[in-house]
Design an enzyme around this catalytic site. Structure first.
Site, PDB file in Angstrom:
ATOM      1  N   GLU A  24       0.832  -1.211   0.000  1.00  0.00           N
ATOM      2  CA  GLU A  24       0.000   0.000   0.000  1.00  0.00           C
ATOM      3  C   GLU A  24       0.864   1.258   0.000  1.00  0.00           C
ATOM      4  O   GLU A  24       0.561   2.237  -0.690  1.00  0.00           O
ATOM      5  CB  GLU A  24      -0.933  -0.003   1.214  1.00  0.00           C
ATOM      6  CG  GLU A  24      -1.912  -1.176   1.253  1.00  0.00           C
ATOM      7  CD  GLU A  24      -2.874  -1.170   0.075  1.00  0.00           C
ATOM      8  OE1 GLU A  24      -3.107  -0.084  -0.496  1.00  0.00           O
ATOM      9  OE2 GLU A  24      -3.383  -2.237  -0.292  1.00  0.00           O
ATOM     10  N   ASP A  40       3.643  -4.300  -5.721  1.00  0.00           N
ATOM     11  CA  ASP A  40       4.172  -5.587  -5.255  1.00  0.00           C
ATOM     12  C   ASP A  40       5.702  -5.585  -5.312  1.00  0.00           C
ATOM     13  O   ASP A  40       6.380  -6.054  -4.384  1.00  0.00           O
ATOM     14  CB  ASP A  40       3.644  -6.732  -6.133  1.00  0.00           C
ATOM     15  CG  ASP A  40       2.205  -7.105  -5.817  1.00  0.00           C
ATOM     16  OD1 ASP A  40       1.665  -6.618  -4.804  1.00  0.00           O
ATOM     17  OD2 ASP A  40       1.616  -7.884  -6.589  1.00  0.00           O
TER      18      ASP A  40
END
Length: 411
Positions: A275, A356
């Site tokens: 995030e 990611d």
């Protein structure tokens, strides 16, 4: 029906057909064999349940799609738009109150007609598969709060748009665009502190290993972080999630209590690293700018159609009005919005891969921990492991979980 009405009808039917075909292909893509990456994570019975869950939601989606289209066509060809417009005109109000009543009635009717589907999704499908924790009291309270928020926030926004297009002439679309963007930015600040607490309780993450690990990681990447909260998501569902909200000092990290209960400290840090990667890679700002551009495009195109007599003739409405023009344009614009959303979803999937990668490169054992967290979330939420590529292209804002795990393994 004129040529524009035929075009709108064809576009709406085509959009429904494309969506249904994607759903059908998605079901046909289901395979009984468990992918190797999930060996030891899914047992055969639970994997079969995940596929049954997908089928149940898909069948419900088909029902909603058919019902929505049927109701629209009945209302359209039954003269419903013209009747409602005549009734509102008979109230002899100024343009803005008339528009609020006209659109408000349509929104209320749609909400009431689709309410049974929402009830079945929550107390039928979600309950059957062990997800639902929502009580009738919470469900009804949520609906009432959402209605009040729609009136308090959506009402003034709609009133402003109606005012501009009734009184601002050729520049109305610019004023409506600017006002809407202002509301969008304002919501980034008031939503975390004022709106979300109406629905859930947010408690500061207590001192301990998890808070220490999150704080240490945030400091290591130069991410200013003060507000870490745990949300009582378990009062509605067993599903887990985490998200960021707000900007500046109003920015907060929110962890579902269900997520904290099921994941290790390393996995939770990896999820939050993902995030934070969105912020560090400027994805939030990019998507906000894209949303702003989309709103501008919509209002510009709206300005070219909102008073076009052919649009009103297509819906059998004899009098041109801003409020009816907004509704009819919404039906005309929906297929175009679908095309735009496909492009935005494609960019969003690329952003997810980048976030990611950021988590893997910056968090301790980020790749392994994030892959483990993704597997747990997939199993716990009964997510589809092998969606059809066309369904992904049409609907997914995140890459399929197998692609994300494979990408993490290859970095």
């Amino acid at each position: 029906m004129n040529a524009l009405g035929i075009l709108i009808l064809a576009l709406l039917v085509t959009r429904s057909l494309i969506s249904s075909i994607a759903d059908y292909l998605n079901l046909k893509a289901l395979r009984h064999q468990l992918p190797d990456q999930f060996t030891g994570w899914y047992d055969p019975a639970q994997y079969a349940r995940s596929q049954a869950y997908l089928r149940a939601n898909t069948h419900l989606g088909w029902g909603v799609e058919i019902f929505d289209l049927a109701v629209l066509l009945l209302f359209w060809f039954g003269g419903g738009f013209a009747w409602l417009d005549g009734w509102v005109s008979g109230l002899v109000l100024s343009p803005v109150p008339s528009g609020l009543i006209y659109i408000g009635v349509l929104v209320l009717l749609k909400g009431l007609l689709t309410l049974p589907f929402g009830l079945y999704a929550t107390f039928g499908i979600e309950a059957r598969f062990g997800f639902n924790k929502t009580t009738w009291r919470i469900y009804l309270a949520d609906k009432l709060k959402a209605l009040l928020l729609g009136i308090v926030i959506g009402g003034p926004l709609l009133a402003a748009v109606l005012f501009f297009f009734n009184h601002a002439g050729d520049r109305a679309w610019c004023y409506a665009w600017g006002f809407t963007v202002g509301v969008m930015l304002l919501m980034q600040y008031i939503a975390p502190t004022w709106i979300m607490p109406l629905f859930n309780r947010f408690k500061p993450l207590p001192d301990g290993p998890l808070r220490d690990a999150i704080t240490a990681y945030a400091n290591s990447i130069g991410f200013a972080l003060d507000n870490i909260f745990v949300m009582d998501g378990s009062k509605r569902s067993t599903k887990a999630n985490a998200f960021f909200s707000g900007f500046g000092r109003y920015r907060r990290i929110v962890l579902f209590d269900t997520l904290v209960d099921k994941h290790t400290v390393e996995e939770l840090v990896a999820v939050l690293a993902h995030e934070m990667g969105h912020f560090k890679r400027h994805h939030i700002v990019k998507m906000l700018l894209i949303g702003t551009a989309q709103a501008g495009l919509m209002f510009f195109v709206l300005s070219r159609f909102i008073s076009y007599p052919g649009l009103f003739a297509a819906f059998y409405v004899p009098e041109v009005s801003v409020h009816a023009g907004l509704v009819f344009f919404g039906l005309l614009y929906a297929p175009m919005d679908m095309v735009l959303s496909i492009a935005v979803n494609g960019l969003s999937r690329r952003h997810e891969f980048e976030a990611d990668r950021f988590a893997m490169q910056t968090a301790r054992e980020g790749g392994r921990a994030l892959a483990a967290a993704l597997k747990k979330l997939t199993v716990d939420n009964l997510s589809n492991l092998q969606p059809h590529p066309f369904y992904v292209f049409l609907n997914y804002s995140h890459p399929p979980v197998l692609q994300r795990i494979e990408a993490l393994a290859g970095l």
